[in-house]
Design an enzyme around this catalytic site. Sequence first.
Site, mmCIF file in Angstrom:
data_model
loop_
_atom_site.group_PDB
_atom_site.id
_atom_site.type_symbol
_atom_site.label_atom_id
_atom_site.label_comp_id
_atom_site.label_asym_id
_atom_site.label_seq_id
_atom_site.Cartn_x
_atom_site.Cartn_y
_atom_site.Cartn_z
ATOM 1 N N ASP A 144 -12.559 2.928 -0.818
ATOM 2 C CA ASP A 144 -11.715 3.199 0.354
ATOM 3 C C ASP A 144 -12.502 4.123 1.272
ATOM 4 O OD1 ASP A 144 -9.513 2.935 1.965
ATOM 5 O OD2 ASP A 144 -8.057 3.628 0.510
ATOM 6 N N HIS A 145 -11.810 4.865 2.103
ATOM 7 C CA HIS A 145 -12.498 5.710 3.094
ATOM 8 C C HIS A 145 -13.719 6.420 2.523
ATOM 9 C CE1 HIS A 145 -8.231 6.235 4.921
ATOM 10 N NE2 HIS A 145 -8.717 5.019 5.098
ATOM 11 N N HIS A 159 -7.654 0.405 -4.244
ATOM 12 C CA HIS A 159 -8.471 1.188 -3.315
ATOM 13 C C HIS A 159 -8.892 2.421 -4.094
ATOM 14 C CE1 HIS A 159 -6.286 -0.317 0.584
ATOM 15 N NE2 HIS A 159 -6.943 -1.281 -0.043
ATOM 16 N N CYS A 202 -3.692 2.683 -4.329
ATOM 17 C CA CYS A 202 -4.632 3.464 -3.515
ATOM 18 C C CYS A 202 -4.666 4.870 -4.100
ATOM 19 C CB CYS A 202 -4.214 3.482 -2.048
ATOM 20 S SG CYS A 202 -5.359 4.453 -1.038
ATOM 21 N N TYR A 230 -14.733 4.497 7.770
ATOM 22 C CA TYR A 230 -15.191 3.124 7.525
ATOM 23 C C TYR A 230 -16.637 2.879 7.951
ATOM 24 C CZ TYR A 230 -10.470 2.012 6.120
ATOM 25 O OH TYR A 230 -9.275 1.983 5.452
ATOM 26 N N HIS A 236 0.866 -1.191 0.000
ATOM 27 C CA HIS A 236 0.000 0.000 0.000
ATOM 28 C C HIS A 236 0.896 1.233 0.000
ATOM 29 C CE1 HIS A 236 -2.829 3.058 1.330
ATOM 30 N NE2 HIS A 236 -3.811 2.230 1.037
HETATM 31 C C1 DNO Z 1 -5.770 3.994 3.601
HETATM 32 C C2 DNO Z 1 -5.895 2.576 3.991
HETATM 33 C C3 DNO Z 1 -4.590 2.100 4.639
HETATM 34 C C4 DNO Z 1 -4.261 0.644 4.457
HETATM 35 C C5 DNO Z 1 -2.948 0.191 5.045
HETATM 36 C C6 DNO Z 1 -2.526 -1.128 4.452
HETATM 37 O O1 DNO Z 1 -5.780 4.407 2.473
HETATM 38 O O2 DNO Z 1 -6.249 1.860 2.879
HETATM 39 O O3 DNO Z 1 -4.688 2.391 5.984
HETATM 40 O O4 DNO Z 1 -5.251 -0.139 5.037
HETATM 41 O O5 DNO Z 1 -1.952 1.118 4.843
HETATM 42 O O6 DNO Z 1 -1.483 -1.673 5.167
HETATM 43 MN MN MN Z 2 -5.971 2.835 0.769
#
Ligand code: DNO
Ligand code: MN
Length: 354
Positions: A316-317, A272, A245, A330, A207
């Site tokens: 993602d978020h 993501h 991401c 989340y 990531h």
């Molecule tokens: C934020 C999330 C991250 C992810 C970790 C993976 O964009 O996707 O917190 O979960 O970095 O290790």
């Molecule tokens: Mn992410």
Amino acid sequence: MQMTFRWFGKEKDTVSLDQIKQIPNVVGVVPALHDLPAGEAWTMDRVQAMYDEITASGLTMECIESVNVHEDIKIGLPSRDRYIENYKESIRNLSKVGVKVICYNFMPVFDWTRTDLYMPLSDGSTCLCYDGKQVEGKSPEDMFREIDDNSNGYAMPGWETERMGEIKELFEKYKDVTADDLWANLKYFLEAIMPTCEECDVKMAIHPDDPPWSIFGLPRIITDKTAVEKLLAIVPSKYNGLTLCTGSLGASPNNDIVEIIKSAGDRIYFAHLRNVQINNQWFNETAHESNAGSLDMYEIVKALQEVGFDGYIRPDHGRMIWGEVARPGYGLYDRALGACYLNGLWEAVEKSRK
Ligand code: DNO
Ligand code: MN
């Protein structure tokens, strides 16, 4: 592509598997054993129990986020070999229930970092935000006190109250670790686990750093296209790959996500997809739609299809909307909306390419 949803487990998540199952076309969850400290091996019992629970609800579990890397591995201490052995055991056990991809990160001390978990947006929702000016000149302890004031019982990963005690010690251990050292330690780690990944057919998907620049004087290395190219080149096995991401890489105005996708190509195993509004060391998260933020989600989805992406996607978020009270980033509602939007984009791009 398989549309998935991150899940923190029955004890730690406000969202249930039954709810996730009702989001159209979400077929799997991306879980982790969040109670296990980084460095500990994931036992077969625990992995099997997690798998049984998830698959009993009709969802798949083929992608894990995260199997966290112990700090000693990142720092490069002699004790790393013991933690690497544990990591290999976790890979082996996860492979036995059909896990195909492991998402992890190599950020020193902290994972994603924000300055406000409840920034109000004009529509009355709240989102996560990072204001570079607020971090400048501050110690993590100062930041922690500020975040704690508005944390509502939730902490960012790595910012848990119990952990603050060890932060000083950790910073001390990192004091001579340069970005080059971090690269060498990442290479060492990947080279050590690659034979296990190959044998078990489990792909590693790093990531990117979030935000994609150094914070509190700690080096961060997975920040841009050059870094992604370097990562894929230093360990050329196809089992060494990327989690794309968009919100993390996209927080820097220097990053062109479409270019990064084209360059990483078939070594992207997990995506993501989320949007951010950016403005010079400042960014806030937004709804997933292109017109909500700085990223063109249509171009991103198109580029993924052009490179033949065939992995796992998750929204993602999300923002906190409709009065939901949940772990910041989340909740159920905005991420479910995000999944629906991404499914629609995916279908439209796919059909228009035929
Ligand atoms: C934020 C999330 C991250 C992810 C970790 C993976 O964009 O996707 O917190 O979960 O970095 O290790
Ligand atoms: Mn992410």
